[in-house]
Design a protein around this motif. Structure first.
Motif, PDB file in Angstrom:
ATOM      1  N   GLY A  61       0.894  -1.276  -0.016  1.00  0.00           N
ATOM      2  CA  GLY A  61       0.149   0.027   0.229  1.00  0.00           C
ATOM      3  C   GLY A  61       1.012   1.315   0.038  1.00  0.00           C
ATOM      4  O   GLY A  61       2.142   1.288  -0.525  1.00  0.00           O
ATOM      5  N   PHE A  62       0.107   2.152   0.784  1.00  0.00           N
ATOM      6  CA  PHE A  62       0.767   3.730   0.519  1.00  0.00           C
ATOM      7  C   PHE A  62       0.596   4.491   1.917  1.00  0.00           C
ATOM      8  O   PHE A  62      -0.559   4.342   2.670  1.00  0.00           O
ATOM      9  N   ILE A  63       1.793   5.588   2.075  1.00  0.00           N
ATOM     10  CA  ILE A  63       1.575   6.314   3.299  1.00  0.00           C
ATOM     11  C   ILE A  63       1.382   7.672   2.674  1.00  0.00           C
ATOM     12  O   ILE A  63       2.260   8.070   1.827  1.00  0.00           O
ATOM     13  N   ILE A  64       0.556   8.738   3.073  1.00  0.00           N
ATOM     14  CA  ILE A  64       0.207   9.648   2.795  1.00  0.00           C
ATOM     15  C   ILE A  64       0.564  10.828   3.926  1.00  0.00           C
ATOM     16  O   ILE A  64       0.026  10.560   5.035  1.00  0.00           O
ATOM     17  N   VAL A  65       1.239  11.706   3.646  1.00  0.00           N
ATOM     18  CA  VAL A  65       1.455  12.662   4.843  1.00  0.00           C
ATOM     19  C   VAL A  65       0.805  14.223   4.270  1.00  0.00           C
ATOM     20  O   VAL A  65       0.782  14.526   3.060  1.00  0.00           O
ATOM     21  N   GLY A  66       0.483  15.052   5.301  1.00  0.00           N
ATOM     22  CA  GLY A  66      -0.219  16.179   4.967  1.00  0.00           C
ATOM     23  C   GLY A  66      -0.443  17.077   6.542  1.00  0.00           C
ATOM     24  O   GLY A  66      -0.003  16.756   7.340  1.00  0.00           O
ATOM     25  N   GLU A  67      -1.406  17.850   6.193  1.00  0.00           N
ATOM     26  CA  GLU A  67      -1.975  18.744   7.404  1.00  0.00           C
ATOM     27  C   GLU A  67      -3.470  18.529   7.291  1.00  0.00           C
ATOM     28  O   GLU A  67      -4.084  18.724   6.253  1.00  0.00           O
ATOM     29  N   PHE A  80      -0.853  15.000   9.526  1.00  0.00           N
ATOM     30  CA  PHE A  80      -1.411  13.605   9.547  1.00  0.00           C
ATOM     31  C   PHE A  80      -0.756  12.702   8.906  1.00  0.00           C
ATOM     32  O   PHE A  80      -0.212  12.964   7.752  1.00  0.00           O
ATOM     33  N   LEU A  81      -1.026  11.627   9.112  1.00  0.00           N
ATOM     34  CA  LEU A  81      -0.750  10.335   8.232  1.00  0.00           C
ATOM     35  C   LEU A  81      -2.050   9.414   7.787  1.00  0.00           C
ATOM     36  O   LEU A  81      -2.658   9.068   8.753  1.00  0.00           O
ATOM     37  N   ILE A  82      -2.072   9.079   6.559  1.00  0.00           N
ATOM     38  CA  ILE A  82      -3.000   8.182   6.094  1.00  0.00           C
ATOM     39  C   ILE A  82      -2.082   7.028   5.663  1.00  0.00           C
ATOM     40  O   ILE A  82      -1.484   7.174   4.532  1.00  0.00           O
ATOM     41  N   ARG A  83      -2.633   5.682   5.949  1.00  0.00           N
ATOM     42  CA  ARG A  83      -2.046   4.522   5.565  1.00  0.00           C
ATOM     43  C   ARG A  83      -3.131   3.718   4.835  1.00  0.00           C
ATOM     44  O   ARG A  83      -4.309   3.604   5.085  1.00  0.00           O
ATOM     45  N   THR A  84      -2.899   3.396   3.498  1.00  0.00           N
ATOM     46  CA  THR A  84      -3.922   2.652   2.545  1.00  0.00           C
ATOM     47  C   THR A  84      -3.297   1.293   2.400  1.00  0.00           C
ATOM     48  O   THR A  84      -2.077   1.011   2.354  1.00  0.00           O
ATOM     49  N   ASN A  85      -4.202   0.370   1.877  1.00  0.00           N
ATOM     50  CA  ASN A  85      -3.851  -0.946   1.257  1.00  0.00           C
ATOM     51  C   ASN A  85      -3.317  -0.530  -0.250  1.00  0.00           C
ATOM     52  O   ASN A  85      -3.253   0.518  -0.699  1.00  0.00           O
ATOM     53  N   GLN A  86      -3.214  -1.739  -1.123  1.00  0.00           N
ATOM     54  CA  GLN A  86      -2.743  -1.771  -2.394  1.00  0.00           C
ATOM     55  C   GLN A  86      -3.747  -0.963  -3.261  1.00  0.00           C
ATOM     56  O   GLN A  86      -3.398  -0.303  -4.155  1.00  0.00           O
ATOM     57  N   ALA A  87      -4.984  -1.173  -2.946  1.00  0.00           N
ATOM     58  CA  ALA A  87      -6.312  -0.732  -3.491  1.00  0.00           C
ATOM     59  C   ALA A  87      -6.602   0.755  -3.253  1.00  0.00           C
ATOM     60  O   ALA A  87      -7.240   1.419  -3.864  1.00  0.00           O
ATOM     61  N   GLY A  88      -5.605   1.400  -2.338  1.00  0.00           N
ATOM     62  CA  GLY A  88      -5.783   2.798  -1.981  1.00  0.00           C
ATOM     63  C   GLY A  88      -6.892   2.973  -0.947  1.00  0.00           C
ATOM     64  O   GLY A  88      -7.104   4.054  -0.653  1.00  0.00           O
ATOM     65  N   GLU A  89      -7.429   1.728  -0.381  1.00  0.00           N
ATOM     66  CA  GLU A  89      -8.411   1.939   0.701  1.00  0.00           C
ATOM     67  C   GLU A  89      -7.578   2.349   1.932  1.00  0.00           C
ATOM     68  O   GLU A  89      -6.714   1.794   2.440  1.00  0.00           O
ATOM     69  N   ALA A  90      -8.191   3.221   2.912  1.00  0.00           N
ATOM     70  CA  ALA A  90      -7.956   3.619   4.091  1.00  0.00           C
ATOM     71  C   ALA A  90      -7.409   2.455   5.316  1.00  0.00           C
ATOM     72  O   ALA A  90      -8.743   1.643   5.283  1.00  0.00           O
ATOM     73  N   LEU A  91      -6.528   2.214   5.753  1.00  0.00           N
ATOM     74  CA  LEU A  91      -6.479   1.246   6.764  1.00  0.00           C
ATOM     75  C   LEU A  91      -6.510   1.971   8.243  1.00  0.00           C
ATOM     76  O   LEU A  91      -6.776   1.740   9.110  1.00  0.00           O
TER      77      LEU A  91
END
Length: 364
Positions: A61-67, A80-91
């Motif tokens: 998946g992916f990890i996204i950072v921002g505010e 903030f951090l948002i972690r997703t799976n390979q499909a882009g769905e939030a974990l």
């Protein structure tokens, strides 16, 4: 989302509310169906996305950072951090910061233990500092630190990790003010386990100038890995330099184009052997704004080639640059005025599709 390119975009809905969208691009740059929209009712401003691997080193998946949007006391924000799976769905999604201060996030990387480190700034009263958050794989805080400079202003821009370093290994690049007009590039080496400072150095090209550090990447050197750093001088010229893992300067150059401005945003190795570096950013001349790639020798900074990339009469502003050695280089930005997303992908020789031909410029 197993395709070659992953696109992170900010989407506005209503006044002062934004979400983020993860989409796939095919080999021609076309957005594929199935993009995933992420966010909360309060809105988030995304800044950076990074691929994630699990303990078996498989894509995870992916990890996204921002505010976050202005939601705290007195209109403050959190990193903030948002972690997703390979499909882009939030974990999971986590906020980090103090309710009475403003924190922002601009870059995130995954470390060898599979945890994450994110950097930005923290602002309180009359001072601003570099804000670094260290988490485990599930986003639980390991430590977070604010590093204030004696000038009262410092901010972080990018992170890099060097393995097998006897002390530290988590490197932060940013900017530290000298006075009301001038600033230096700030580089810190942190202990990834505790967040303590191993060393912190300022780098500058000349007296009475304002240098800003924007990106830091690992670079091959004869004896041990080093760090390539790029930024700006006085907001008009490119400042790129290389230091060893201990902070000692190897070389540093100022690159300028007469009656024009070079605003770099990223630096990457230009080949698998580490012989060259590629700097990407925005080229400005009068009302013209275009993307530029600049290639230099990694050993001594000798100028090789600089090319600009245009799309009709649109004004292009770049945000980030990435490298995939076999497939070339990819950067992302936007068209000023319309705020449409701009993605530039070239091959190893820096050539682009026919609808975005490069034009050479001379750098001295």
């Amino acid at each position: 989302m197993n395709s070659q390119f992953i696109l992170l975009q900010q989407v506005e809905f209503g006044r002062m509310n934004t979400d983020l969208v993860l989409s796939r691009l095919d080999a021609t740059g076309k957005i594929l169906p199935g993009g995933v929209r992420l966010g909360t009712e309060k809105g988030e401003f995304p800044r950076y996305v990074q691929k994630v691997t699990n303990k078996a080193n498989k894509p995870d998946g992916f990890i996204i950072v921002g505010e976050t949007n202005f939601a705290g006391a007195n209109g403050t924000t959190d990193l903030f951090l948002i972690r997703t799976n390979q499909a882009g769905e939030a974990l999971w999604a986590r906020r980090y910061g103090n309710p009475t201060t403003t924190e922002t996030g601009v870059c995130v990387i995954q470390l060898p233990d599979k945890g994450f480190a994110a950097v930005g700034l923290s602002k309180e009263a009359n001072k601003t500092g570099v804000y670094v958050v260290r988490t485990d794989y599930d986003g639980n805080p390991v430590w977070n630190r604010v590093f204030f400079d004696e000038s009262g202003f410092a901010q972080g821009s990018f992170l890099e990790f060097l393995p097998n370093i006897s002390r530290g290994g988590l490197y932060v690049v940013g900017t530290a003010r000298m006075n009301s007009k001038n600033a230096d590039v700030l580089v810190m080496n942190l202990d990834p386990a505790k967040g303590s400072v191993v060393w912190a150095n300022r780098y500058w090209h000349g007296e009475a100038m304002s240098e800003s550090g924007l990106c830091i990447r690992q670079v091959k050197m004869p004896k041990a890995p080093g760090l390539a750093i790029t930024g700006t001088i006085n907001g008009t010229d490119e400042f790129t330099f290389v230091v060893g893992s201990g902070g000692a300067s190897v070389w540093g150059n100022r690159y300028a184009v007469p009656e024009s401005r070079l605003n770099p945003v990223g630096v990457v190795p230009a080949d698998a052997e580490g012989k060259n570096l590629l700097v990407g950013g925005t080229f400005l001349k009068g009302r013209e704004k275009a993307a530029f790639y600049h290639r230099v020798n990694a050993s001594n900074g000798a100028h090789d080639i600089c090319q600009t990339y245009r799309w009709d009469t649109a004004q292009i502003v770049l945000h980030d640059l990435k490298a995939t050695f076999r497939d070339g280089f990819t950067s992302i930005g936007f068209y000023q005025g319309t705020n449409d997303t701009y993605v530039l992908h070239t091959n190893q020789t820096l050539m682009t599709p026919n609808n975005c031909p490069p034009q050479k410029i001379e750098v001295k």
